[in-house]
Design an enzyme around this catalytic site. Structure first.
Site, PDB file in Angstrom:
ATOM      1  N   TYR A 119      -1.425  -8.454   9.620  1.00  0.00           N
ATOM      2  CA  TYR A 119      -0.636  -8.328   8.388  1.00  0.00           C
ATOM      3  C   TYR A 119       0.305  -9.532   8.241  1.00  0.00           C
ATOM      4  O   TYR A 119       0.360 -10.175   7.192  1.00  0.00           O
ATOM      5  CB  TYR A 119       0.167  -7.025   8.427  1.00  0.00           C
ATOM      6  CG  TYR A 119       1.188  -6.906   7.324  1.00  0.00           C
ATOM      7  CD1 TYR A 119       0.801  -6.721   5.996  1.00  0.00           C
ATOM      8  CD2 TYR A 119       2.558  -6.982   7.602  1.00  0.00           C
ATOM      9  CE1 TYR A 119       1.746  -6.620   4.983  1.00  0.00           C
ATOM     10  CE2 TYR A 119       3.507  -6.874   6.592  1.00  0.00           C
ATOM     11  CZ  TYR A 119       3.093  -6.700   5.287  1.00  0.00           C
ATOM     12  OH  TYR A 119       4.030  -6.604   4.283  1.00  0.00           O
ATOM     13  N   LYS A 166       0.254 -12.536   5.341  1.00  0.00           N
ATOM     14  CA  LYS A 166       1.372 -12.850   4.442  1.00  0.00           C
ATOM     15  C   LYS A 166       1.739 -14.330   4.551  1.00  0.00           C
ATOM     16  O   LYS A 166       2.033 -14.986   3.556  1.00  0.00           O
ATOM     17  CB  LYS A 166       2.587 -11.972   4.759  1.00  0.00           C
ATOM     18  CG  LYS A 166       2.424 -10.535   4.294  1.00  0.00           C
ATOM     19  CD  LYS A 166       2.447 -10.439   2.757  1.00  0.00           C
ATOM     20  CE  LYS A 166       2.279  -9.032   2.265  1.00  0.00           C
ATOM     21  NZ  LYS A 166       2.245  -8.929   0.802  1.00  0.00           N
ATOM     22  N   GLY A 209       2.903   1.228  -6.581  1.00  0.00           N
ATOM     23  CA  GLY A 209       3.414   1.477  -5.238  1.00  0.00           C
ATOM     24  C   GLY A 209       4.907   1.757  -5.235  1.00  0.00           C
ATOM     25  O   GLY A 209       5.545   1.907  -6.288  1.00  0.00           O
ATOM     26  N   PHE A 210       5.443   1.820  -4.041  1.00  0.00           N
ATOM     27  CA  PHE A 210       6.862   2.140  -3.815  1.00  0.00           C
ATOM     28  C   PHE A 210       7.775   1.130  -4.529  1.00  0.00           C
ATOM     29  O   PHE A 210       8.562   1.480  -5.423  1.00  0.00           O
ATOM     30  CB  PHE A 210       7.080   2.161  -2.293  1.00  0.00           C
ATOM     31  CG  PHE A 210       8.480   2.026  -1.803  1.00  0.00           C
ATOM     32  CD1 PHE A 210       9.539   2.693  -2.420  1.00  0.00           C
ATOM     33  CD2 PHE A 210       8.748   1.238  -0.676  1.00  0.00           C
ATOM     34  CE1 PHE A 210      10.841   2.564  -1.932  1.00  0.00           C
ATOM     35  CE2 PHE A 210      10.043   1.116  -0.186  1.00  0.00           C
ATOM     36  CZ  PHE A 210      11.086   1.764  -0.815  1.00  0.00           C
ATOM     37  N   ILE A 211       7.653  -0.130  -4.167  1.00  0.00           N
ATOM     38  CA  ILE A 211       8.547  -1.146  -4.747  1.00  0.00           C
ATOM     39  C   ILE A 211       8.162  -1.405  -6.202  1.00  0.00           C
ATOM     40  O   ILE A 211       9.022  -1.470  -7.093  1.00  0.00           O
ATOM     41  CB  ILE A 211       8.488  -2.460  -3.921  1.00  0.00           C
ATOM     42  CG1 ILE A 211       8.924  -2.205  -2.475  1.00  0.00           C
ATOM     43  CG2 ILE A 211       9.352  -3.536  -4.568  1.00  0.00           C
ATOM     44  CD1 ILE A 211       8.737  -3.397  -1.532  1.00  0.00           C
TER      45      ILE A 211
END
Ligand SMILES: NC(=O)c1ccc[n+]([C@@H]2O[C@H](COP(=O)([O-])OP(=O)(O)OC[C@H]3O[C@@H](n4cnc5c(N)ncnc54)[C@H](O)[C@@H]3O)[C@@H](O)[C@H]2O)c1
Length: 321
Positions: free
Chosen positions: A152, A156, A10-12
Site C-alpha cells: 500500500y 502511494k 467512501g469515508f473521506i
C-alpha cells in the site's frame, strides 16, 4: 468549481462531497463501490449528497479508460480530487497486485484522461505510510521515502511520483496530500477506532497488535476535509504536504480515551505486531500551514466523542453491518 471526485462514496470522499456542495461547487463522484468493506455503508454515505441538485454519482472504476474519456468529454471539469484507492496497509500485504493496479495504474489512467481533456489541476490522497519507519520524528516532507514497509505504502509513493511526472511533462498543478490516520463519523469499519468502539460497547475483547506503544498521529475528518479544500484553493505547481493532527497518541492512550468516552473497560486480546505496520507516525505541518493555511483544530478526546456519538446513533448497525 466543477469537480471530479474519485472515491466520493467512501469515508473521506462522502464527507468532502457534502462540504463542497454546501460551498456551491458542482461534484461528479466516480466510485465503483468496491467490496473492500460493505457497499451498503457507501450507499448510506452518499444519501445526503444524492439529494443535492449539483451532485451526480457515476458508479464505475478509475481503471476504465473509456468511462473516463466519456466523463471528461461530458463535463468541463476545473479540477480532480483523487481519493479512490484500495486503502489499508495489512490487506495490501495479502494482495499486492490488486493494490498496485488500483492505486498506481488507476492513477495513471486518470492522469492520462485529464491530459487528453486539458484538465491540469489535481489534489491527490497520499498517505503517511510512505514514510515507513522513518528515522526522523516528526515526519517532514523532505525526509527520504524510499523504504516503504507495505505494498500500500509503495503504491502511494509510486502514484506521487507519477503525479510529479505529469507536472513536469504537462504543467499539471498537483498537491499530493499525505493524510495521517483519519478518523471520525463514517470511518472505515476495519480501522482501529471503529473496531475498538464496536467491541468495547458490546463487551467483546479487542485485538491489540504489539505492546501498545505504537503511536499514530490521528487526524479528525473535518481537519482532513479542510486540508483538502484549502489545498484545492491554493493549487500551484507540484507539492507534497503532510495533512496530520501533529499530536500523536499511543495505542494504549487511544484505548484509554475510547474507554473513558464509552464508559466501559476494554478486554484486551494481545497479538504480535502485524507485518507492514509502522512503529509511529507524526506529522510536521508547517509546510501545509504556510502554503494553504491548514490548521487542525479537533483534539483526539473531542474527535472520539463525536465518533462515538455517531456510532451510537446506530448508523452501521441499522444496516446490519
Ligand atoms: N482513512 C485514512 O486514515 C487514510 C489515511 C491515508 C490516506 N488515505 C487515503 O485517502 C483516500 C480515501 O480513504 P478512505 O479512508 O475514505 O477510504 P474508503 O475506502 O472509505 O474510500 C475509498 C473509495 O474509493 C473507492 N474505490 C476503490 N477502488 C476504486 C476503483 N478502482 N475505482 C473507483 N473507485 C474505487 C471505494 O469504493 C471507496 O468508496 C484513499 O486514497 C486512502 O488511501 C486514507
Amino acid at each position: 468549481m466543477n469537480i471530479l471526485l474519485t472515491g466520493g462514496a467512501g469515508f473521506i470522499g462522502s464527507t468532502l462531497a457534502e462540504q463542497l456542495l454546501s460551498a456551491g461547487h458542482r461534484v461528479v463522484c466516480l466510485d465503483n463501490l468496491d467490496p473492500y468493506y460493505d457497499p451498503r455503508l457507501k450507499r448510506e454515505n452518499l444519501r445526503q449528497a444524492l439529494a443535492h441538485p449539483a451532485f451526480r454519482f457515476q458508479e464505475g472504476d478509475i481503471r476504465d479508460r473509456e468511462l473516463l474519456a466519456a466523463l471528461f468529454s461530458e463535463n468541463a471539469f476545473d479540477a480532480v480530487i483523487h481519493l479512490a484507492a484500495r486503502a489499508g496497509v495489512r490487506p495490501s500485504v495479502q494482495d499486492p497486485a490488486l493494490y498496485y493496479d488500483v492505486n498506481v495504474n488507476g492513477t495513471l489512467a486518470l492522469l492520462q484522461a485529464m491530459q487528453q481533456a486539458g484538465v491540469t489541476k489535481m489534489v491527490f490522497a497520499s498517505s503517511s505510510s510512505v514514510y515507513g519507519d522513518s528515522a526522523r520524528i516528526p515526519f517532514d516532507e523532505t525526509d527520504p521515502v524510499d523504504k516503504p514497509l507495505s505494498p500500500y505504502a509503495a503504491s502511494k509513493r509510486a502514484a506521487e511520483l507519477l503525479c510529479h511526472t505529469f507536472h513536469h511533462l504537462y504543467g499539471f498543478d498537483i498537491f499530493c496530500l499525505r493524510f495521517f490516520t483519519v478518523y471520525g463519523p463514517r470511518q472505515r469499519p476495519e480501522m482501529a477506532i471503529s473496531h475498538f468502539t464496536d467491541q468495547i460497547l458490546h463487551g467483546r475483547p479487542i485485538n491489540v497488535f504489539g505492546d501498545g506503544s505504537t503511536a499514530r498521529d490521528y487526524t479528525y475528518i473535518d481537519d482532513i476535509v479542510s486540508g483538502i479544500r484549502k489545498s484545492l484553493e491554493s493549487l500551484n505547481g507540484y507539492e507534497i504536504l503532510n495533512i496530520g493532527g501533529s499530536d500523536p497518541i499511543s495505542l494504549t492512550g487511544l484505548i484509554r480515551v475510547i474507554e473513558q468516552t464509552v464508559g466501559r473497560e476494554a478486554l484486551i486480546h494481545r497479538l504480535p505486531m502485524q507485518p507492514g505496520d509502522v512503529q509511529r507516525t507524526y506529522a510536521t505541518i508547517d509546510k501545509a500551514r504556510q502554503i494553504t493555511g491548514y490548521e487542525p483544530s479537533v483534539r483526539i478526546e473531542e474527535g472520539i466523542r463525536r465518533f462515538v456519538e455517531w456510532f451510537q446513533e446506530g448508523k452501521p448497525e441499522q444496516l446490519g453491518v
